[in-house]
Design a protein around this motif. Structure first.
Motif, short mmCIF file in Angstrom:
data_model
loop_
_atom_site.label_atom_id
_atom_site.label_comp_id
_atom_site.label_asym_id
_atom_site.label_seq_id
_atom_site.Cartn_x
_atom_site.Cartn_y
_atom_site.Cartn_z
N GLY A 1 13.29 21.49 14.44
CA GLY A 1 14.66 21.06 14.66
C GLY A 1 15.20 20.17 13.56
N ALA A 2 14.33 19.62 12.72
CA ALA A 2 14.80 18.74 11.65
C ALA A 2 14.91 19.55 10.36
CB ALA A 2 13.82 17.60 11.44
N ASP A 3 15.89 19.23 9.55
CA ASP A 3 16.00 19.93 8.27
C ASP A 3 16.22 18.97 7.11
OD1 ASP A 3 18.57 19.19 8.82
OD2 ASP A 3 19.43 21.19 8.75
N VAL A 4 16.11 17.67 7.38
CA VAL A 4 16.22 16.73 6.28
C VAL A 4 15.23 15.58 6.50
CG1 VAL A 4 18.19 15.59 7.37
CG2 VAL A 4 17.81 15.26 4.94
N LEU A 5 14.60 15.19 5.41
CA LEU A 5 13.67 14.05 5.42
C LEU A 5 14.33 12.92 4.65
CD1 LEU A 5 10.94 12.49 5.54
CD2 LEU A 5 10.24 13.77 3.51
N GLN A 6 14.33 11.74 5.26
CA GLN A 6 14.86 10.55 4.58
C GLN A 6 13.72 9.56 4.39
OE1 GLN A 6 17.89 9.82 7.54
NE2 GLN A 6 19.46 10.78 6.26
N VAL A 7 13.59 9.07 3.18
CA VAL A 7 12.55 8.09 2.87
C VAL A 7 13.24 6.80 2.45
CG1 VAL A 7 10.54 7.60 1.42
CG2 VAL A 7 11.10 9.98 2.02
N LEU A 8 12.87 5.72 3.11
CA LEU A 8 13.43 4.41 2.76
C LEU A 8 12.25 3.48 2.48
CD1 LEU A 8 14.99 5.49 5.61
CD2 LEU A 8 16.57 3.71 4.88
N TRP A 9 12.53 2.42 1.75
CA TRP A 9 11.50 1.40 1.65
C TRP A 9 12.13 0.03 1.58
CZ3 TRP A 9 9.01 3.33 -3.57
CH2 TRP A 9 9.73 2.85 -4.66
N CYS A 10 11.31 -0.97 1.91
CA CYS A 10 11.73 -2.35 1.73
C CYS A 10 11.35 -2.72 0.31
CB CYS A 10 11.03 -3.26 2.73
SG CYS A 10 11.35 -5.01 2.37
N PRO A 11 12.36 -3.08 -0.51
CA PRO A 11 12.12 -3.25 -1.95
C PRO A 11 11.45 -4.59 -2.28
CG PRO A 11 14.41 -3.70 -1.45
CD PRO A 11 13.77 -3.30 -0.15
N ASN A 12 10.38 -4.88 -1.60
CA ASN A 12 9.65 -6.12 -1.82
C ASN A 12 8.16 -5.82 -1.74
OD1 ASN A 12 11.76 -8.38 -1.78
ND2 ASN A 12 12.31 -7.18 0.03
N ASP A 13 7.37 -6.78 -2.18
CA ASP A 13 5.92 -6.62 -2.08
C ASP A 13 5.45 -7.00 -0.69
OD1 ASP A 13 4.93 -5.60 -4.47
OD2 ASP A 13 5.21 -7.51 -5.48
N HIS A 14 4.52 -6.22 -0.21
CA HIS A 14 3.88 -6.50 1.07
C HIS A 14 2.39 -6.35 0.86
CE1 HIS A 14 7.83 -4.78 1.70
NE2 HIS A 14 7.92 -5.47 2.81
N SER A 15 1.66 -7.06 1.64
CA SER A 15 0.22 -6.94 1.55
C SER A 15 -0.30 -7.02 2.98
CB SER A 15 -0.27 -8.09 0.68
OG SER A 15 -1.63 -8.17 0.71
N GLY A 16 -1.33 -6.22 3.28
CA GLY A 16 -1.85 -6.24 4.64
C GLY A 16 -0.92 -5.59 5.65
N LEU A 17 -0.21 -4.53 5.24
CA LEU A 17 0.60 -3.79 6.21
C LEU A 17 -0.34 -3.20 7.27
CD1 LEU A 17 3.11 -1.90 3.83
CD2 LEU A 17 3.62 -3.80 5.39
N PRO A 18 0.15 -3.03 8.50
CA PRO A 18 -0.75 -2.54 9.56
C PRO A 18 -1.47 -1.25 9.16
CG PRO A 18 1.41 -3.15 10.44
CD PRO A 18 1.50 -3.28 8.95
N GLY A 19 -2.78 -1.25 9.29
CA GLY A 19 -3.57 -0.05 9.01
C GLY A 19 -3.79 0.20 7.53
N GLN A 20 -3.32 -0.72 6.64
CA GLN A 20 -3.43 -0.44 5.21
C GLN A 20 -3.95 -1.64 4.43
OE1 GLN A 20 -0.64 2.88 4.49
NE2 GLN A 20 0.81 1.28 5.03
N PRO A 21 -5.22 -1.99 4.73
CA PRO A 21 -5.77 -3.21 4.13
C PRO A 21 -5.84 -3.17 2.61
CG PRO A 21 -7.49 -1.92 5.21
CD PRO A 21 -6.19 -1.30 5.60
N HIS A 22 -5.81 -1.98 2.01
CA HIS A 22 -5.99 -1.90 0.56
C HIS A 22 -4.70 -1.73 -0.21
CE1 HIS A 22 -9.95 -0.37 2.17
NE2 HIS A 22 -10.20 -1.54 1.63
N TYR A 23 -3.58 -1.80 0.49
CA TYR A 23 -2.31 -1.48 -0.16
C TYR A 23 -1.45 -2.72 -0.35
CZ TYR A 23 2.45 0.29 -0.65
OH TYR A 23 3.73 0.52 -1.09
N SER A 24 -0.85 -2.83 -1.52
CA SER A 24 0.18 -3.85 -1.77
C SER A 24 1.35 -3.15 -2.42
CB SER A 24 -0.31 -4.91 -2.73
OG SER A 24 -1.42 -5.58 -2.21
#
Ligand SMILES: [Zn+2]
Ligand SMILES: [Zn+2]
Length: 332
Positions: free
Chosen positions: A164-187
């Motif tokens: 039913g979907a025909d478009v994907l939208q990707v957004l981000w928060c334009p800041n650094d984050h560290s320790g996002l839930p489930g992503q201990p190795h990502y900043s």
């Protein structure tokens, strides 16, 4: 810096080489994954167009996503002369061992040097000789996210999406984050995906601007010129004998196999490159299923004009079993 438009003849050449390679080494076929190179170029896309950093088809009545995460800032502190000399000594000793071709075990005092100098910080910048520490700062949360990409299925063949979907939208928060839930190795930036049916949106929201943003993470508005390619994995992800045949085939034609595999830059699908760190460290979805590369965001001067990591790539992976599960992110 001037914008370098993608060279279509180079892309055709690579595509032809990959096709020939797979025809002559058919065992590679099962490792090929389809990718769509987005080829963003500065422009003024409309709200109903596919775009990078362009306006999103966002229903006026739907709340704009705000980043719920705490924000991190990098605090840099200069190393002392003694610390810098110890690191330089270690670098020299390592190069010396490499040159001699011997692989003796690393002397223990050398092995513990970086940890001692790191002193609990998150990294050492060996270019500026600084200790880099992440500290939580008070500039968030609730920063409005910014558009990164809007991709219509009609423009991006094979775009993975729910019924039913025909478009994907990707957004981000334009800041650094560290320790996002489930992503201990990502900043890096915190990423949100939305899927919707374009026809269901009539009145379009006027998005809030982030009150706190890293310039490097604010994509400039770009049109896209998608082209479908066959993406080969790097030789590290092939059985050794097959990797050797692929390398030899490319070498016989005067091409480095790297140029034929893991196409770089903004793309949907395909294979993640491992050329910078030699490995991809993505935490598995909590459901235990594997991951699938959805989107690669490339660094560039000009075009979208974003920088991720050390002028590297940010990859958005979705759960291979259920695309509605939380994404996994990786920068290299
Ligand atoms: Zn944020
Ligand atoms: Zn899952």
């Amino acid at each position: 810096m001037p914008v370098t438009p993608p060279d279509p003849s180079a892309e055709t050449l690579v595509a032809d080489l990959v096709a020939d390679l797979v025809a002559e080494v058919p065992e590679l076929a099962e490792y090929v994954r389809a990718a769509v190179l987005l080829r963003p170029a500065a422009g003024s896309p409309g709200v109903r167009d596919s775009s990078v950093g362009g306006p999103l088809l966002w229903p006026a009545g739907e709340p704009w996503p705000l980043c719920p995460h705490p924000h991190m800032a990098r605090v840099r502190k200069r190393l002392t002369d003694e610390e810098r000399e110890a690191l330089e000594r270690m670098g020299r000793a390592r190069r010396e061992r490499r040159r001699s071709g011997r692989r003796p075990p690393m002397p223990p005092e050398e092995a513990e040097t970086p940890d001692r100098i790191l002193d609990g910080a998150s990294s050492l910048d060996m270019t500026t000789w600084e200790r880099v520490r992440w500290v939580a700062d008070t500039g968030g949360p609730d920063v409005p996210m910014v558009p990164v990409a809007q991709l219509h299925a009609r423009d991006v063949p094979g775009l993975p999406r729910p019924d039913g979907a025909d478009v994907l939208q990707v957004l981000w928060c334009p800041n650094d984050h560290s320790g996002l839930p489930g992503q201990p190795h990502y900043s890096g930036p915190a990423v949100e995906l939305r899927y919707r049916a374009a026809a269901a949106v009539d009145a379009v929201a006027d998005p809030p601007r982030p009150h706190r943003a890293l310039d490097l993470c604010l994509p400039s508005s770009c049109t896209v010129d998608p082209v479908r390619v066959a993406d080969l994995p790097s030789t590290d992800d092939l059985p050794a004998a097959l990797a050797e045949r692929a390398r030899a085939w490319a070498a016989a034609r005067g091409v480095d196999h790297h140029r034929l595999a893991c196409r770089s830059g903004w793309k949907v699908g395909g294979r993640p490159s491992r050329h910078l760190t030699g490995r991809v460290r993505v935490d598995r979805p909590s459901c235990g299923a594997g991951t699938r590369l959805l989107l690669t965001v490339g660094s560039s001067h000009g075009g979208p004009d974003v920088t991720v990591g050390r002028f590297g790539e940010l990859r958005v992976f979705t759960c291979a079993a259920d695309a509605s599960h939380p994404v996994r992110l990786d920068i290299q």
